[in-house]
Design a protein around this motif. Structure first.
Motif, PDB file in Angstrom:
ATOM      1  N   SER A  10       0.779  -1.238   0.000  1.00  0.00           N
ATOM      2  CA  SER A  10       0.000   0.000   0.000  1.00  0.00           C
ATOM      3  C   SER A  10       0.813   1.292   0.000  1.00  0.00           C
ATOM      4  CB  SER A  10      -0.923   0.010   1.221  1.00  0.00           C
ATOM      5  OG  SER A  10      -0.161  -0.052   2.419  1.00  0.00           O
ATOM      6  N   GLU A  11       2.056   1.274   0.453  1.00  0.00           N
ATOM      7  CA  GLU A  11       2.787   2.527   0.642  1.00  0.00           C
ATOM      8  C   GLU A  11       3.928   2.774  -0.344  1.00  0.00           C
ATOM      9  OE1 GLU A  11       1.700   4.849   2.780  1.00  0.00           O
ATOM     10  OE2 GLU A  11       0.080   3.474   3.243  1.00  0.00           O
ATOM     11  N   LYS A  55       2.764  -3.204   3.579  1.00  0.00           N
ATOM     12  CA  LYS A  55       2.810  -1.788   3.217  1.00  0.00           C
ATOM     13  C   LYS A  55       3.902  -1.480   2.204  1.00  0.00           C
ATOM     14  CE  LYS A  55       1.272  -0.327   7.783  1.00  0.00           C
ATOM     15  NZ  LYS A  55       1.677   0.385   8.996  1.00  0.00           N
ATOM     16  N   SER A  78       7.360   5.871  -3.546  1.00  0.00           N
ATOM     17  CA  SER A  78       6.092   5.896  -2.833  1.00  0.00           C
ATOM     18  C   SER A  78       4.931   5.705  -3.811  1.00  0.00           C
ATOM     19  CB  SER A  78       5.986   7.240  -2.117  1.00  0.00           C
ATOM     20  OG  SER A  78       4.692   7.591  -1.861  1.00  0.00           O
ATOM     21  N   ILE A 105       6.542   4.998   5.708  1.00  0.00           N
ATOM     22  CA  ILE A 105       5.299   4.238   5.592  1.00  0.00           C
ATOM     23  C   ILE A 105       4.475   4.478   6.832  1.00  0.00           C
ATOM     24  CG2 ILE A 105       6.246   2.528   4.038  1.00  0.00           C
ATOM     25  CD1 ILE A 105       6.379   0.601   6.449  1.00  0.00           C
TER      26      ILE A 105
END
Length: 105
Positions: A10-11, A55, A78, A105
């Protein structure tokens, strides 16, 4: 057909150059093998232990075109599009790098 896919992280993604290993003095390394691969393994294990592996994705890369003797090039990209590249010693600076990446993160 081009199809956009969602990532399981996700990050962001961390790219660790494996070519940098050739420019790092063997006498400055304690671990056997490729310093880039070893750094990737360390980061992945650390993120897994802290529960943050979902992440962030940690992968090896070919040359990142940041070639400075006795350092390892690492890029953090990112998911918001910002990219940062760092040079570190793959063993001596790994804890500091881990702390920096966790802050992102």
């Amino acid at each position: 057909m081009l199809k956009k896919e969602e990532t399981p992280w996700s990050e962001g993604v961390v790219l660790v150059c494996t070519k940098c290993h050739k420019s790092i003095s063997a006498s400055s390394l304690k671990e056997e093998g490729n310093a880039g691969e070893n750094l990737k393994t360390f980061l992945k294990k650390s993120f897994k232990e802290s529960g943050d592996l979902s992440k962030i994705r940690v992968v090896t890369s070919s040359c990142l075109d940041v070639c400075i003797d006795d350092t390892q090039a690492v890029t953090f990209a990112s998911t918001d599009g910002k990219t940062e590249t760092f040079t570190v010693h793959p063993e001596k600076d790994r804890e500091e790098l881990l702390k920096l990446l966790k802050s992102k993160i």
